[in-house]
Design a protein around this motif. Structure first.
Motif, PDB file in Angstrom:
ATOM      1  N   ILE A 137       0.858  -1.183   0.000  1.00 46.08           N
ATOM      2  CA  ILE A 137       0.000   0.000   0.000  1.00 46.08           C
ATOM      3  C   ILE A 137       0.897   1.237   0.000  1.00 46.08           C
ATOM      4  O   ILE A 137       1.933   1.273   0.672  1.00 46.08           O
ATOM      5  N   GLN A 148      -8.439   2.929  -0.201  1.00 46.90           N
ATOM      6  CA  GLN A 148      -9.060   1.631   0.058  1.00 46.90           C
ATOM      7  C   GLN A 148      -7.979   0.544   0.098  1.00 46.90           C
ATOM      8  O   GLN A 148      -7.223   0.375  -0.853  1.00 46.90           O
ATOM      9  N   ILE A 149      -7.931  -0.184   1.220  1.00 52.14           N
ATOM     10  CA  ILE A 149      -6.928  -1.235   1.373  1.00 52.14           C
ATOM     11  C   ILE A 149      -7.538  -2.624   1.482  1.00 52.14           C
ATOM     12  O   ILE A 149      -6.815  -3.619   1.445  1.00 52.14           O
ATOM     13  N   GLY A 158      -6.942  -3.141  -3.158  1.00 49.04           N
ATOM     14  CA  GLY A 158      -6.712  -3.693  -1.832  1.00 49.04           C
ATOM     15  C   GLY A 158      -6.813  -5.207  -1.809  1.00 49.04           C
ATOM     16  O   GLY A 158      -7.088  -5.851  -2.823  1.00 49.04           O
TER      17      GLY A 158
END
Length: 243
Positions: A137, A148-149, A158
Protein backbone atom coordinates in the motif's frame (compact mmCIF):
# COMPACT_ATOMS: atom_id res chain seq x y z
CA UNK A 1 -24.94 8.61 21.45
CA UNK A 2 -27.52 5.86 21.03
CA UNK A 3 -25.87 4.58 17.87
CA UNK A 4 -22.27 5.22 18.99
CA UNK A 5 -19.77 3.44 21.23
CA UNK A 6 -16.57 5.17 22.34
CA UNK A 7 -13.46 3.07 22.96
CA UNK A 8 -10.79 5.15 24.71
CA UNK A 9 -7.25 3.86 24.40
CA UNK A 10 -6.74 3.45 28.14
CA UNK A 11 -9.86 1.27 28.51
CA UNK A 12 -8.49 -1.52 26.31
CA UNK A 13 -7.37 -4.83 27.70
CA UNK A 14 -3.62 -5.23 28.08
CA UNK A 15 -1.37 -8.28 28.15
CA UNK A 16 2.36 -8.21 28.84
CA UNK A 17 4.05 -11.51 28.09
CA UNK A 18 7.53 -10.00 28.02
CA UNK A 19 8.22 -10.74 24.36
CA UNK A 20 4.65 -9.69 23.44
CA UNK A 21 2.81 -6.60 24.59
CA UNK A 22 -0.73 -6.41 23.28
CA UNK A 23 -3.68 -4.06 23.69
CA UNK A 24 -7.06 -5.70 23.05
CA UNK A 25 -10.04 -3.61 21.95
CA UNK A 26 -12.27 -6.69 22.24
CA UNK A 27 -12.20 -9.73 24.50
CA UNK A 28 -9.23 -11.89 23.61
CA UNK A 29 -7.24 -14.63 25.35
CA UNK A 30 -7.18 -13.79 29.09
CA UNK A 31 -8.89 -10.41 28.62
CA UNK A 32 -12.64 -10.77 29.05
CA UNK A 33 -15.11 -7.90 28.87
CA UNK A 34 -18.70 -8.98 28.26
CA UNK A 35 -19.52 -5.51 26.90
CA UNK A 36 -16.72 -5.76 24.35
CA UNK A 37 -16.97 -9.06 22.54
CA UNK A 38 -17.30 -7.72 18.99
CA UNK A 39 -18.56 -4.82 16.89
CA UNK A 40 -20.78 -6.33 14.21
CA UNK A 41 -18.61 -8.88 12.41
CA UNK A 42 -15.40 -7.25 13.72
CA UNK A 43 -14.23 -9.74 16.35
CA UNK A 44 -10.59 -8.83 17.14
CA UNK A 45 -8.54 -5.64 17.02
CA UNK A 46 -5.19 -6.25 18.69
CA UNK A 47 -2.44 -3.65 18.82
CA UNK A 48 0.63 -5.89 19.08
CA UNK A 49 4.28 -5.23 19.89
CA UNK A 50 6.60 -8.22 19.34
CA UNK A 51 10.17 -8.17 20.65
CA UNK A 52 13.12 -8.74 18.33
CA UNK A 53 13.61 -12.39 17.42
CA UNK A 54 10.33 -13.50 19.02
CA UNK A 55 6.90 -14.47 17.73
CA UNK A 56 3.90 -16.77 17.60
CA UNK A 57 4.69 -20.44 17.00
CA UNK A 58 2.65 -22.57 14.60
CA UNK A 59 -1.02 -22.54 15.61
CA UNK A 60 -4.37 -23.27 13.93
CA UNK A 61 -7.21 -21.05 12.72
CA UNK A 62 -10.46 -21.81 10.95
CA UNK A 63 -13.47 -19.87 9.69
CA UNK A 64 -12.07 -16.42 10.31
CA UNK A 65 -10.86 -13.60 8.07
CA UNK A 66 -7.50 -12.46 9.49
CA UNK A 67 -5.84 -9.19 8.52
CA UNK A 68 -2.39 -8.00 9.60
CA UNK A 69 -1.20 -4.42 9.12
CA UNK A 70 2.46 -3.79 10.07
CA UNK A 71 3.01 -0.39 11.69
CA UNK A 72 6.78 -0.63 12.11
CA UNK A 73 9.40 -3.32 11.80
CA UNK A 74 8.71 -6.60 10.02
CA UNK A 75 6.82 -9.86 10.47
CA UNK A 76 7.72 -13.25 8.99
CA UNK A 77 4.73 -15.39 8.01
CA UNK A 78 4.68 -19.13 7.27
CA UNK A 79 1.61 -21.28 6.79
CA UNK A 80 0.39 -24.75 5.88
CA UNK A 81 -0.61 -23.52 2.41
CA UNK A 82 3.08 -23.20 1.58
CA UNK A 83 3.38 -19.44 1.93
CA UNK A 84 6.51 -17.98 3.45
CA UNK A 85 7.05 -14.25 3.34
CA UNK A 86 8.13 -11.19 5.31
CA UNK A 87 5.78 -8.23 5.50
CA UNK A 88 6.87 -4.76 6.55
CA UNK A 89 5.31 -1.39 7.15
CA UNK A 90 3.56 -0.39 3.95
CA UNK A 91 1.97 -3.78 3.32
CA UNK A 92 -1.29 -5.43 4.33
CA UNK A 93 -1.84 -9.16 4.67
CA UNK A 94 -5.13 -11.08 4.52
CA UNK A 95 -5.75 -14.74 5.24
CA UNK A 96 -9.05 -16.61 4.94
CA UNK A 97 -8.71 -19.47 7.39
CA UNK A 98 -11.81 -21.27 6.08
CA UNK A 99 -11.67 -25.04 6.52
CA UNK A 100 -8.48 -24.70 8.53
CA UNK A 101 -4.92 -23.45 8.29
CA UNK A 102 -1.81 -23.52 10.45
CA UNK A 103 0.54 -20.56 10.53
CA UNK A 104 3.32 -18.87 12.47
CA UNK A 105 4.37 -15.24 12.80
CA UNK A 106 7.83 -14.15 13.94
CA UNK A 107 9.78 -10.94 14.15
CA UNK A 108 12.86 -11.74 12.02
CA UNK A 109 14.86 -8.73 13.22
CA UNK A 110 17.51 -9.22 15.90
CA UNK A 111 17.33 -5.59 17.01
CA UNK A 112 14.00 -3.98 16.10
CA UNK A 113 10.56 -4.47 17.61
CA UNK A 114 7.66 -5.37 15.33
CA UNK A 115 4.44 -3.42 15.78
CA UNK A 116 1.31 -4.44 13.91
CA UNK A 117 -2.47 -4.56 14.03
CA UNK A 118 -4.08 -7.99 14.12
CA UNK A 119 -7.70 -7.86 12.98
CA UNK A 120 -10.24 -10.69 12.76
CA UNK A 121 -13.64 -10.63 11.07
CA UNK A 122 -16.28 -13.35 11.06
CA UNK A 123 -16.65 -14.56 7.42
CA UNK A 124 -19.97 -14.44 5.60
CA UNK A 125 -19.82 -18.18 4.90
CA UNK A 126 -18.26 -21.20 6.54
CA UNK A 127 -15.60 -23.60 5.34
CA UNK A 128 -14.24 -21.74 2.33
CA UNK A 129 -10.97 -22.89 0.81
CA UNK A 130 -8.13 -21.24 2.78
CA UNK A 131 -6.30 -18.47 0.95
CA UNK A 132 -3.54 -15.95 1.55
CA UNK A 133 -2.85 -12.56 0.02
CA UNK A 134 -0.64 -9.54 0.64
CA UNK A 135 -0.19 -6.27 -1.20
CA UNK A 136 1.89 -3.12 -1.02
CA UNK A 137 0.00 0.00 0.00
CA UNK A 138 1.32 3.40 -1.02
CA UNK A 139 1.45 6.09 1.65
CA UNK A 140 1.02 8.80 -1.00
CA UNK A 141 -2.39 7.34 -1.88
CA UNK A 142 -3.80 8.29 1.52
CA UNK A 143 -2.46 11.84 1.93
CA UNK A 144 -5.59 13.86 2.77
CA UNK A 145 -7.79 11.26 1.07
CA UNK A 146 -9.21 7.80 1.63
CA UNK A 147 -7.14 4.90 0.38
CA UNK A 148 -9.06 1.63 0.06
CA UNK A 149 -6.93 -1.23 1.37
CA UNK A 150 -9.55 -4.00 1.68
CA UNK A 151 -12.86 -4.92 0.08
CA UNK A 152 -15.16 -7.90 -0.61
CA UNK A 153 -14.26 -7.82 -4.31
CA UNK A 154 -11.14 -9.45 -5.81
CA UNK A 155 -11.12 -6.96 -8.68
CA UNK A 156 -11.17 -3.87 -6.42
CA UNK A 157 -8.21 -2.06 -4.90
CA UNK A 158 -6.71 -3.69 -1.83
CA UNK A 159 -6.81 -7.22 -0.47
CA UNK A 160 -10.18 -8.96 -0.42
CA UNK A 161 -11.96 -11.10 2.16
CA UNK A 162 -15.11 -13.19 2.47
CA UNK A 163 -17.18 -10.45 4.07
CA UNK A 164 -19.08 -7.34 2.96
CA UNK A 165 -16.45 -5.05 4.46
CA UNK A 166 -14.23 -2.21 3.30
CA UNK A 167 -11.14 -0.79 5.02
CA UNK A 168 -9.71 2.63 4.26
CA UNK A 169 -6.74 4.57 5.61
CA UNK A 170 -6.08 8.30 5.54
CA UNK A 171 -3.22 10.58 6.60
CA UNK A 172 -4.65 14.00 7.36
CA UNK A 173 -2.70 17.21 7.73
CA UNK A 174 -3.56 19.55 10.59
CA UNK A 175 -6.80 21.41 9.85
CA UNK A 176 -7.93 19.08 7.07
CA UNK A 177 -11.30 17.36 6.97
CA UNK A 178 -12.51 14.38 5.02
CA UNK A 179 -15.97 12.92 4.44
CA UNK A 180 -16.64 9.19 4.04
CA UNK A 181 -19.76 7.76 2.36
CA UNK A 182 -20.55 4.19 3.31
CA UNK A 183 -20.32 1.61 0.53
CA UNK A 184 -23.26 -0.25 2.08
CA UNK A 185 -25.59 1.95 4.11
CA UNK A 186 -26.62 -0.99 6.31
CA UNK A 187 -23.04 -1.36 7.55
CA UNK A 188 -21.49 0.22 10.60
CA UNK A 189 -18.19 2.07 10.99
CA UNK A 190 -15.35 1.33 13.37
CA UNK A 191 -12.78 4.13 13.25
CA UNK A 192 -9.38 3.73 14.91
CA UNK A 193 -6.92 6.60 15.37
CA UNK A 194 -3.39 5.34 14.87
CA UNK A 195 -1.74 8.73 15.36
CA UNK A 196 -2.88 12.27 16.01
CA UNK A 197 -6.12 13.85 17.16
CA UNK A 198 -9.43 14.18 15.32
CA UNK A 199 -13.04 15.05 15.95
CA UNK A 200 -16.04 13.23 14.53
CA UNK A 201 -19.60 14.34 15.38
CA UNK A 202 -18.13 16.70 18.01
CA UNK A 203 -16.36 13.80 19.73
CA UNK A 204 -12.59 14.15 20.15
CA UNK A 205 -10.43 11.09 19.55
CA UNK A 206 -6.75 10.88 20.41
CA UNK A 207 -4.03 8.37 19.54
CA UNK A 208 -5.31 4.78 19.78
CA UNK A 209 -8.86 5.89 20.60
CA UNK A 210 -11.69 4.38 18.55
CA UNK A 211 -15.37 4.88 17.92
CA UNK A 212 -18.00 2.57 16.49
CA UNK A 213 -21.31 3.79 15.08
CA UNK A 214 -24.14 2.69 12.80
CA UNK A 215 -27.31 3.98 11.10
CA UNK A 216 -25.26 6.83 9.64
CA UNK A 217 -24.74 6.92 5.85
CA UNK A 218 -21.70 9.23 6.01
CA UNK A 219 -19.46 11.09 8.41
CA UNK A 220 -16.79 13.78 8.40
CA UNK A 221 -13.44 13.65 10.18
CA UNK A 222 -11.65 16.87 11.24
CA UNK A 223 -7.91 16.65 12.01
CA UNK A 224 -6.63 18.85 14.85
CA UNK A 225 -3.07 17.69 14.23
CA UNK A 226 -1.38 15.46 11.68
CA UNK A 227 -3.35 12.23 11.99
CA UNK A 228 -3.30 8.66 10.67
CA UNK A 229 -6.63 6.83 10.81
CA UNK A 230 -8.06 3.45 9.89
CA UNK A 231 -11.75 3.14 8.97
CA UNK A 232 -13.36 -0.30 8.98
CA UNK A 233 -16.81 -0.49 7.40
CA UNK A 234 -18.39 -3.77 8.50
CA UNK A 235 -21.79 -5.51 8.60
CA UNK A 236 -23.52 -5.04 11.94
CA UNK A 237 -25.53 -8.27 11.79
CA UNK A 238 -23.68 -11.46 12.61
CA UNK A 239 -23.79 -14.21 9.97
CA UNK A 240 -26.67 -16.68 10.27
CA UNK A 241 -24.37 -19.45 11.47
CA UNK A 242 -23.67 -17.40 14.63
CA UNK A 243 -27.26 -16.45 15.35
Amino acid sequence: MENKILYKADTRGYANHGWLKSHHTFSFANYRNNDRIHFGVLRVLNDDNVAAGMGFGTHPHDNMEIISIPLSGSLEHKDSMGNGTIIRQGKIQAMSAGTGVQHSEFNPSETEESKFLQIWLFPNKLNVKPRYDQIQINKDDRHNKWDQILSPNPEDKGVWINQNAWFHMADLDTGKELTYDLKDKSNGIFLFVLEGQITIDDITLDKRDAIGFWNQPNFTVHAHENSHILVMEVPMELPEYLQ
